[in-house]
Write an enzyme that holds these catalytic residues in place. Structure first.
Site, mmCIF file in Angstrom:
data_model
loop_
_atom_site.group_PDB
_atom_site.id
_atom_site.type_symbol
_atom_site.label_atom_id
_atom_site.label_comp_id
_atom_site.label_asym_id
_atom_site.label_seq_id
_atom_site.Cartn_x
_atom_site.Cartn_y
_atom_site.Cartn_z
ATOM 1 N N ASN A 66 -10.217 -0.097 -0.958
ATOM 2 C CA ASN A 66 -8.766 -0.117 -0.772
ATOM 3 C C ASN A 66 -8.133 -0.716 -2.022
ATOM 4 O O ASN A 66 -8.241 -1.916 -2.264
ATOM 5 C CB ASN A 66 -8.427 -0.938 0.475
ATOM 6 C CG ASN A 66 -6.934 -0.988 0.755
ATOM 7 O OD1 ASN A 66 -6.112 -0.738 -0.111
ATOM 8 N ND2 ASN A 66 -6.589 -1.345 1.981
ATOM 9 N N CYS A 77 0.809 -1.226 0.000
ATOM 10 C CA CYS A 77 0.000 0.000 0.000
ATOM 11 C C CYS A 77 0.840 1.274 0.000
ATOM 12 O O CYS A 77 0.334 2.349 -0.331
ATOM 13 C CB CYS A 77 -0.945 0.003 1.198
ATOM 14 S SG CYS A 77 -1.974 -1.474 1.295
ATOM 15 N N HIS A 79 -2.976 6.939 2.006
ATOM 16 C CA HIS A 79 -3.413 5.653 1.454
ATOM 17 C C HIS A 79 -4.872 5.439 1.834
ATOM 18 O O HIS A 79 -5.269 5.611 2.992
ATOM 19 C CB HIS A 79 -2.548 4.518 1.994
ATOM 20 C CG HIS A 79 -3.149 3.166 1.774
ATOM 21 N ND1 HIS A 79 -3.584 2.752 0.542
ATOM 22 C CD2 HIS A 79 -3.442 2.156 2.638
ATOM 23 C CE1 HIS A 79 -4.102 1.536 0.651
ATOM 24 N NE2 HIS A 79 -4.021 1.153 1.906
#
Length: 315
Positions: A271, A113, A241
């Site tokens: 995500n 990520c 993020h």
């Protein structure tokens, strides 16, 4: 040694949209449960005939078009991804081939990520050192390939997509458009976020990640601003993020960016791992929510309990 800057952005998401109601028909969950715990409403999911390098190439092509460049202008391609199925050719090489590039250096970076902000720093360093003139930096992940769609704790979180940035040298005497990176990790806690096994599957220890992100990351992010010579109050936008709205909002508040637009693309996109920051930033620019020259904090975090952040000037 010169500085570098981001000159253009682009993003791409697959056409298929998966809603919370769709997921509720697949696993024991509900729209209310998902919204209240992670803030996600929808996510885009790629099909079996849409590999991650295709997502990356679409985003890269849009960034090149926005910059007014052709593929031959790029001599370095960096792709941040943790979901490439094949080892070789790597994703960057496949993107270069799809776009018809000449002979760029091609490298993948797997920092999950936090991958895009690591890749952006690497491109900045390459341009500063004179080993690249223009770089195409892409964050792309196809989380659908590594998700157990019968596991309600993880399948509600993820989405697929890609975001890209074109990086080039600043003009002589001009201020750098990409600030110093601050990066690191907590290697002994690498088990907190995993993509392991055969076939590989995404898993995480949600509470461990939440505590780490909300307590340890805000002071690091403030130090990123300090290195760039910018106060949190001067930031025009904060692009963290896009892990979970319950992480994004408290971290942004603790950073102290009281005048900034806070990216919340997680609500529509889920995500998307390494794609989340460039995709969210590209959308902010596309919608005109930030202006050219504005200072923007980019801060990636997640797998390996890795983090990397820098302040950039909006293209």
């Amino acid at each position: 040694m010169t500085g570098s800057r981001v000159v253009a952005l682009g993003h791409y998401q697959p056409a298929k949209v998966l809603t919370n109601e769709d997921l509720a028909a697949m696993v024991d969950t509900s729209d209310e449960w998902i919204r209240s715990r992670v803030g996600i409403e929808t996510r885009h999911v790629a099909g079996p005939d849409e590999p991650v390098d295709e997502l990356a190439a679409h985003a890269g092509a849009k960034a090149l078009a926005a910059a007014g460049l052709v593929p031959a202008d790029i001599d370095l391609v960096l792709v941040a991804t943790s979901t490439a199925i094949d080892r070789s050719p790597n994703t960057a090489a496949r993107v270069a081939a799809r776009l018809g590039m000449g002979s760029p250096a091609v490298m993948d970076l797997n920092v999950v990520c936090a991958g895009f902000t690591h890749a952006l720093a690497t491109a900045d360093h390459a341009v500063r050192a004179g080993s690249a003139t223009r770089a195409l930096v892409i964050g792309a992940d196809k989380m659908a390939d590594v998700t157990d769609w019968s596991d309600r704790t993880t399948c509600v979180l993820v989405g697929d997509g890609a975001g890209a940035a074109v990086v080039e040298a600043t003009a002589p005497g001009a201020e750098p458009g990409i600030g110093p990176v601050l990066w690191g990790s907590v290697p002994e806690m690498g088990h907190a976020v995993r993509i392991e096994g055969t076939p590989p599957r995404f898993a995480q220890e949600g509470q461990s990640v939440y505590r780490w992100a909300t307590t340890q990351l805000p002071p690091i992010a403030r130090k990123v601003c300090e290195r760039a010579g910018v106060t949190p109050e001067e930031l025009a936008a904060v692009v963290l993020h896009q892990a979970n709205l319950r992480i994004i909002e408290p971290v942004a508040q603790k950073i102290g960016a009281v005048n900034a637009v806070i990216a919340r693309d997680v609500v529509q996109s889920g995500n998307t791992s390494a794609a989340s920051i460039p995709m969210a930033l590209s959308k902010l620019v596309e919608r005109g929510e930030i202006e050219s020259g504005d200072p923007v904090l980019l801060f990636g975090f997640g797998g390996n309990l890795s983090y990397a952040g820098q302040v950039i000037r909006c293209p």
